[in-house]
Design a protein around this motif. Structure first.
Motif, PDB file in Angstrom:
ATOM      1  N   ALA A  57      48.475  21.159  13.626  1.00  0.00           N
ATOM      2  CA  ALA A  57      48.229  20.322  12.444  1.00  0.00           C
ATOM      3  C   ALA A  57      47.390  19.104  12.810  1.00  0.00           C
ATOM      4  N   LYS A  58      47.667  18.501  13.960  1.00  0.00           N
ATOM      5  CA  LYS A  58      46.895  17.330  14.405  1.00  0.00           C
ATOM      6  C   LYS A  58      45.447  17.718  14.711  1.00  0.00           C
ATOM      7  N   ILE A  59      45.268  18.857  15.366  1.00  0.00           N
ATOM      8  CA  ILE A  59      43.913  19.323  15.679  1.00  0.00           C
ATOM      9  C   ILE A  59      43.163  19.663  14.395  1.00  0.00           C
ATOM     10  N   ALA A  60      43.828  20.358  13.476  1.00  0.00           N
ATOM     11  CA  ALA A  60      43.194  20.737  12.204  1.00  0.00           C
ATOM     12  C   ALA A  60      42.745  19.501  11.440  1.00  0.00           C
ATOM     13  N   GLU A  61      43.567  18.482  11.441  1.00  0.00           N
ATOM     14  CA  GLU A  61      43.234  17.240  10.745  1.00  0.00           C
ATOM     15  C   GLU A  61      42.049  16.533  11.410  1.00  0.00           C
ATOM     16  N   SER A  62      42.031  16.523  12.738  1.00  0.00           N
ATOM     17  CA  SER A  62      40.978  15.818  13.478  1.00  0.00           C
ATOM     18  C   SER A  62      39.630  16.521  13.418  1.00  0.00           C
ATOM     19  N   TYR A  63      39.650  17.855  13.361  1.00  0.00           N
ATOM     20  CA  TYR A  63      38.400  18.614  13.464  1.00  0.00           C
ATOM     21  C   TYR A  63      38.036  19.379  12.208  1.00  0.00           C
ATOM     22  N   ASP A  64      38.781  19.187  11.126  1.00  0.00           N
ATOM     23  CA  ASP A  64      38.480  19.843   9.862  1.00  0.00           C
ATOM     24  C   ASP A  64      38.379  21.360  10.023  1.00  0.00           C
ATOM     25  N   ILE A  65      39.395  21.940  10.678  1.00  0.00           N
ATOM     26  CA  ILE A  65      39.512  23.386  10.795  1.00  0.00           C
ATOM     27  C   ILE A  65      40.881  23.765  10.230  1.00  0.00           C
ATOM     28  N   THR A  66      41.112  25.047  10.058  1.00  0.00           N
ATOM     29  CA  THR A  66      42.414  25.478   9.540  1.00  0.00           C
ATOM     30  C   THR A  66      43.472  25.389  10.635  1.00  0.00           C
ATOM     31  N   SER A  67      44.699  25.253  10.217  1.00  0.00           N
ATOM     32  CA  SER A  67      45.810  25.230  11.180  1.00  0.00           C
ATOM     33  C   SER A  67      45.894  26.546  11.933  1.00  0.00           C
ATOM     34  N   GLU A  68      45.541  27.644  11.261  1.00  0.00           N
ATOM     35  CA  GLU A  68      45.581  28.961  11.904  1.00  0.00           C
ATOM     36  C   GLU A  68      44.566  29.031  13.049  1.00  0.00           C
ATOM     37  N   ASP A  69      43.358  28.522  12.796  1.00  0.00           N
ATOM     38  CA  ASP A  69      42.338  28.504  13.856  1.00  0.00           C
ATOM     39  C   ASP A  69      42.774  27.591  15.003  1.00  0.00           C
TER      40      ASP A  69
END
Length: 89
Positions: A57-69
């Motif tokens: 979730a933190k990575i998805a938020e920081s990089y504008d990618i899906t949580s699945e990716d």
């Protein structure tokens, strides 16, 4: 994922360089591994004992990618950390 609760091994030292890159040093083998910003986020999350979905979730938020990716990237990084015996239970 091979290990549901991976944690950094005691013989591995992490150093953060300006939040952009980091280095892991395995004191047993004297080898070092360079981490990019995303791998650092994963490592820091493992150090804190965070579950993969929270790190994702933190990575998805920081990089504008899906949580699945993000979760796929985490699983790949964890497998690599396990291969080099940098993490364990």
């Amino acid at each position: 994922m091979t290990n549901p609760n991976p944690a950094p091994c005691d013989h591995v030292v992490f150093t953060d360089f300006d939040g952009v890159e980091g280095i892991l040093v395995d004191l047993n083998t004297k080898k070092y591994y360079q981490l990019n910003e995303t791998a650092m986020m994963i490592w820091k999350g493992l150090e804190k004992g965070l579950p993969s979905n929270v790190i994702a979730a933190k990575i998805a938020e920081s990089y504008d990618i899906t949580s699945e990716d993000a979760l796929q990237n985490i699983e790949k990084a964890i497998k690599e950390f396990e291969t080099y015996k940098l993490i364990g239970k």
